[in-house]
Design a protein around this motif. Structure first.
Motif, PDB file in Angstrom:
ATOM      1  N   VAL A  12     -39.854   6.320 -21.061  1.00 31.47           N
ATOM      2  CA  VAL A  12     -40.672   5.187 -20.124  1.00 31.47           C
ATOM      3  C   VAL A  12     -41.486   4.430 -21.069  1.00 31.47           C
ATOM      4  O   VAL A  12     -41.484   2.891 -20.833  1.00 31.47           O
ATOM      5  CB  VAL A  12     -41.042   5.847 -18.825  1.00 31.47           C
ATOM      6  CG1 VAL A  12     -41.561   4.902 -18.126  1.00 31.47           C
ATOM      7  CG2 VAL A  12     -39.827   6.383 -17.994  1.00 31.47           C
ATOM      8  N   SER A  13     -42.976   4.716 -21.418  1.00 30.93           N
ATOM      9  CA  SER A  13     -43.202   3.996 -22.495  1.00 30.93           C
ATOM     10  C   SER A  13     -42.997   3.338 -23.412  1.00 30.93           C
ATOM     11  O   SER A  13     -43.219   2.167 -23.526  1.00 30.93           O
ATOM     12  CB  SER A  13     -44.398   5.017 -22.876  1.00 30.93           C
ATOM     13  OG  SER A  13     -44.798   4.493 -24.221  1.00 30.93           O
ATOM     14  N   ALA A  14     -41.703   3.574 -24.172  1.00 27.55           N
ATOM     15  CA  ALA A  14     -40.841   2.822 -25.470  1.00 27.55           C
ATOM     16  C   ALA A  14     -40.429   1.716 -24.702  1.00 27.55           C
ATOM     17  O   ALA A  14     -40.267   0.989 -25.007  1.00 27.55           O
ATOM     18  CB  ALA A  14     -39.791   3.681 -26.414  1.00 27.55           C
ATOM     19  N   ILE A  15     -40.064   1.489 -23.199  1.00 31.41           N
ATOM     20  CA  ILE A  15     -39.396   0.787 -22.274  1.00 31.41           C
ATOM     21  C   ILE A  15     -39.690  -0.465 -22.329  1.00 31.41           C
ATOM     22  O   ILE A  15     -40.669  -1.095 -22.213  1.00 31.41           O
ATOM     23  CB  ILE A  15     -38.541   1.332 -21.113  1.00 31.41           C
ATOM     24  CG1 ILE A  15     -37.616   1.742 -21.687  1.00 31.41           C
ATOM     25  CG2 ILE A  15     -37.896   0.346 -20.606  1.00 31.41           C
ATOM     26  CD1 ILE A  15     -36.675   3.029 -20.505  1.00 31.41           C
ATOM     27  N   TYR A  16     -40.985   0.383 -21.446  1.00 32.41           N
ATOM     28  CA  TYR A  16     -42.543  -0.300 -20.937  1.00 32.41           C
ATOM     29  C   TYR A  16     -42.736  -1.446 -21.939  1.00 32.41           C
ATOM     30  O   TYR A  16     -43.903  -2.237 -21.944  1.00 32.41           O
ATOM     31  CB  TYR A  16     -43.275  -0.039 -20.096  1.00 32.41           C
ATOM     32  CG  TYR A  16     -43.394   0.342 -19.535  1.00 32.41           C
ATOM     33  CD1 TYR A  16     -42.191   0.167 -18.145  1.00 32.41           C
ATOM     34  CD2 TYR A  16     -43.729   1.753 -18.218  1.00 32.41           C
ATOM     35  CE1 TYR A  16     -42.408   0.111 -17.257  1.00 32.41           C
ATOM     36  CE2 TYR A  16     -43.906   1.688 -16.673  1.00 32.41           C
ATOM     37  CZ  TYR A  16     -42.940   1.461 -16.196  1.00 32.41           C
ATOM     38  OH  TYR A  16     -42.577   1.802 -15.299  1.00 32.41           O
ATOM     39  N   ARG A  17     -43.569  -0.869 -23.314  1.00 32.68           N
ATOM     40  CA  ARG A  17     -43.295  -1.932 -24.993  1.00 32.68           C
ATOM     41  C   ARG A  17     -42.827  -2.262 -24.911  1.00 32.68           C
ATOM     42  O   ARG A  17     -43.059  -3.429 -25.746  1.00 32.68           O
ATOM     43  CB  ARG A  17     -43.684  -1.136 -26.214  1.00 32.68           C
ATOM     44  CG  ARG A  17     -45.355  -0.044 -25.178  1.00 32.68           C
ATOM     45  CD  ARG A  17     -45.797   1.309 -27.095  1.00 32.68           C
ATOM     46  NE  ARG A  17     -44.320   1.828 -27.478  1.00 32.68           N
ATOM     47  CZ  ARG A  17     -44.077   2.635 -27.479  1.00 32.68           C
ATOM     48  NH1 ARG A  17     -45.138   3.929 -26.902  1.00 32.68           N
ATOM     49  NH2 ARG A  17     -43.241   2.859 -27.735  1.00 32.68           N
ATOM     50  N   ALA A  18     -40.558  -2.711 -24.784  1.00 30.46           N
ATOM     51  CA  ALA A  18     -40.234  -3.527 -25.427  1.00 30.46           C
ATOM     52  C   ALA A  18     -40.150  -4.337 -24.086  1.00 30.46           C
ATOM     53  O   ALA A  18     -39.437  -5.818 -24.641  1.00 30.46           O
ATOM     54  CB  ALA A  18     -38.687  -2.495 -25.841  1.00 30.46           C
ATOM     55  N   ALA A  19     -40.013  -4.545 -22.644  1.00 30.38           N
ATOM     56  CA  ALA A  19     -39.270  -5.011 -22.170  1.00 30.38           C
ATOM     57  C   ALA A  19     -40.028  -5.358 -20.665  1.00 30.38           C
ATOM     58  O   ALA A  19     -40.501  -3.860 -20.250  1.00 30.38           O
ATOM     59  CB  ALA A  19     -37.640  -4.707 -21.290  1.00 30.38           C
ATOM     60  N   ASN A  20     -39.987  -6.143 -20.057  1.00 29.83           N
ATOM     61  CA  ASN A  20     -40.530  -6.473 -18.652  1.00 29.83           C
ATOM     62  C   ASN A  20     -40.195  -6.003 -17.516  1.00 29.83           C
ATOM     63  O   ASN A  20     -39.151  -7.053 -16.336  1.00 29.83           O
ATOM     64  CB  ASN A  20     -41.218  -8.085 -18.611  1.00 29.83           C
ATOM     65  CG  ASN A  20     -41.790  -7.931 -17.417  1.00 29.83           C
ATOM     66  OD1 ASN A  20     -42.898  -6.697 -16.914  1.00 29.83           O
ATOM     67  ND2 ASN A  20     -41.927  -9.489 -17.405  1.00 29.83           N
ATOM     68  N   VAL A  21     -40.306  -4.605 -17.476  1.00 29.45           N
ATOM     69  CA  VAL A  21     -38.820  -4.222 -16.686  1.00 29.45           C
ATOM     70  C   VAL A  21     -39.323  -2.922 -15.713  1.00 29.45           C
ATOM     71  O   VAL A  21     -40.850  -1.998 -16.203  1.00 29.45           O
ATOM     72  CB  VAL A  21     -37.491  -3.900 -16.937  1.00 29.45           C
ATOM     73  CG1 VAL A  21     -36.497  -4.432 -17.746  1.00 29.45           C
ATOM     74  CG2 VAL A  21     -38.067  -2.065 -17.470  1.00 29.45           C
ATOM     75  N   ARG A  22     -39.232  -2.772 -14.157  1.00 25.79           N
ATOM     76  CA  ARG A  22     -39.770  -1.398 -14.203  1.00 25.79           C
ATOM     77  C   ARG A  22     -38.521  -0.243 -13.859  1.00 25.79           C
ATOM     78  O   ARG A  22     -37.020  -0.184 -14.221  1.00 25.79           O
ATOM     79  CB  ARG A  22     -40.016  -1.879 -12.607  1.00 25.79           C
ATOM     80  CG  ARG A  22     -41.187  -2.876 -12.171  1.00 25.79           C
ATOM     81  CD  ARG A  22     -41.866  -2.860 -11.042  1.00 25.79           C
ATOM     82  NE  ARG A  22     -40.411  -2.789 -10.388  1.00 25.79           N
ATOM     83  CZ  ARG A  22     -39.706  -2.613  -9.205  1.00 25.79           C
ATOM     84  NH1 ARG A  22     -40.500  -0.834  -8.875  1.00 25.79           N
ATOM     85  NH2 ARG A  22     -39.141  -3.111  -8.465  1.00 25.79           N
ATOM     86  N   VAL A  23     -39.031   0.770 -13.633  1.00 26.77           N
ATOM     87  CA  VAL A  23     -39.015   2.167 -14.110  1.00 26.77           C
ATOM     88  C   VAL A  23     -39.325   3.216 -12.911  1.00 26.77           C
ATOM     89  O   VAL A  23     -40.447   3.467 -13.047  1.00 26.77           O
ATOM     90  CB  VAL A  23     -38.852   3.083 -15.143  1.00 26.77           C
ATOM     91  CG1 VAL A  23     -38.181   4.493 -15.332  1.00 26.77           C
ATOM     92  CG2 VAL A  23     -38.343   2.857 -16.843  1.00 26.77           C
TER      93      VAL A  23
END
Length: 384
Positions: A116-127
């Motif tokens: 989740v941390s990697a996704i938040y760093r790369a993209a403006n999405v919500r998990v």
């Protein structure tokens, strides 16, 4: 009575003094040796940490930390999420993150946090975390006690997606291979509308080079091997062409001007063969031009073999030799044997060098000197 007390006190003081001066208790061991029964505890050296620069692993040694390799995998997946676009995938419902049986099950929660941390760093999405996906449900259906765990029906999936207002469901699995050591990370994004798979990819880390590649890379490799097999069955050759420019030194004996420095131009065609097509066999036609000394041509047969494994990220080198003939017409002709090596720097530019032996022969125009001996040559080529 007083005299006896004084004598007793003096004896006690003498005993204490004698005990404090005992050589075995206070004197150090001879030659600075450790006493028997002692132990030495050395603090273990910390492992060498890797540095990441612009997404590439910098390896100071022969080992790669699995944490660094896993970070590269997660960052690559996060970059794929960013390329898909937030409006197509956000919010993402995190259903389940699993690890292989040979790993600690508690690492799954750590992997989930890092993912989740990697996704938040790369993209403006919500998990969004799915709590019902891990829960166990029990109910009575048609008189039977039915126990379910997680999402077991499409209706449940659609209900949960509507509840969390999510577009896709994320499933991830991390596998640790031990023979050889390698990491495999497989992900899958499922649409909430029709339960179709929206995105799926597998990420692998090479056990020896720490090279990160995808499952699609394997498909392309198999497709290339299949095409190569079809070419072999259909007797379709794989030709290579190259054009070289360089200079050659031809020794002379008895001539006042010494050795001949001759620029040359060479064209070579060859066919790749072998199980991995690592061998090249062909012919070379070269022309020499030294206006004041020699004008001639070289005809030779060339055999080369790949020295290192084929790698699109590194220089590819070949080594081998050639057997040919030097034709000068007026001055004379002689056989020539070469040992040569060349390296393709990227895809087209080639650096080439050789060391040959030209069988000495007497010049027909002037019999006072001979031509031949050790003939080095260097050049640069263009391959296609």
């Amino acid at each position: 009575m007083r005299r006896e007390a004084v004598v007793l006190l003096a004896g006690l003081l003498w005993a204490l003094g004698a005990g404090a001066q005992s050589p075995t208790a206070a004197s150090p061991p001879p030659d600075n040796e450790m006493p028997s029964g002692s132990s030495v505890y050395a603090k273990p050296r910390p492992p060498v940490r890797l540095e990441t620069r612009e997404g590439r692993l910098v390896r100071p040694g022969d080992q790669v930390d699995a944490n660094d390799a896993l970070d590269e995998i997660l960052d690559e997946f996060a970059a794929d999420i960013a390329r898909l676009g937030a409006n197509r995938v956000s919010p993402i419902l995190l259903e389940r993150v699993r690890v292989s049986d040979n790993m600690n099950p508690e690492f799954a929660s750590i992997l989930e946090a890092r993912l989740v941390s990697a996704i938040y760093r790369a993209a403006n999405v919500r998990v969004v975390r799915c709590y019902e996906c891990y829960a166990t449900h029990a109910q009575v259906e048609d008189g039977a006690w039915v126990v379910r765990r997680g999402i077991s029906r499409r209706e449940d999936l659609q209900r949960l997606m509507k509840k969390y207002n999510a577009q896709v469901v994320l499933n991830a699995s991390l596998t640790l291979h031990t023979a050889p050591n390698a990491l495999a990370f497989d992900v899958e994004l499922v649409r909430a509308e029709d339960a179709s798979i929206f995105f799926a990819e597998g990420y692998r880390v090479h056990p020896h080079t720490a090279l990160l590649y995808r499952s699609a890379d394997k498909v392309q490799s198999r497709e290339a091997r299949l095409k190569d097999l079809e070419d072999r069955i259909n007797a379709k050759p794989h030709f290579n062409h190259s054009l070289h420019l360089g200079a050659m030194i031809i020794p002379t004996e008895g001539h006042p001007e010494g050795s001949i420095w001759a620029p040359y131009t060479a064209y070579r065609f060859s066919e790749a063969f072998g199980e991995e097509r690592t061998w090249r066999l062909g012919g070379t036609v070269a022309g020499l031009l030294s206006p004041s000394r020699m004008v001639g041509a070289i005809l030779s047969a060339t055999l080369l073999s790949r020295i290192n494994k084929e790698n699109v990220y590194s220089i590819n080198c070949f080594g081998g030799g050639s057997v040919g003939f030097l034709l000068t017409g007026v001055q004379g002709n002689s056989p020539m044997f070469n040992a040569q090596a060349e390296c393709v720097m990227a895809h087209r530019i080639t650096l080439q060098g050789s060391l040959g032996i030209l069988v000495p022969f007497a010049s027909s125009t002037d019999s006072t000197y001979t031509i031949g001996g050790l003939t080095p040559q260097v050049g640069m080529g263009f391959t296609w």
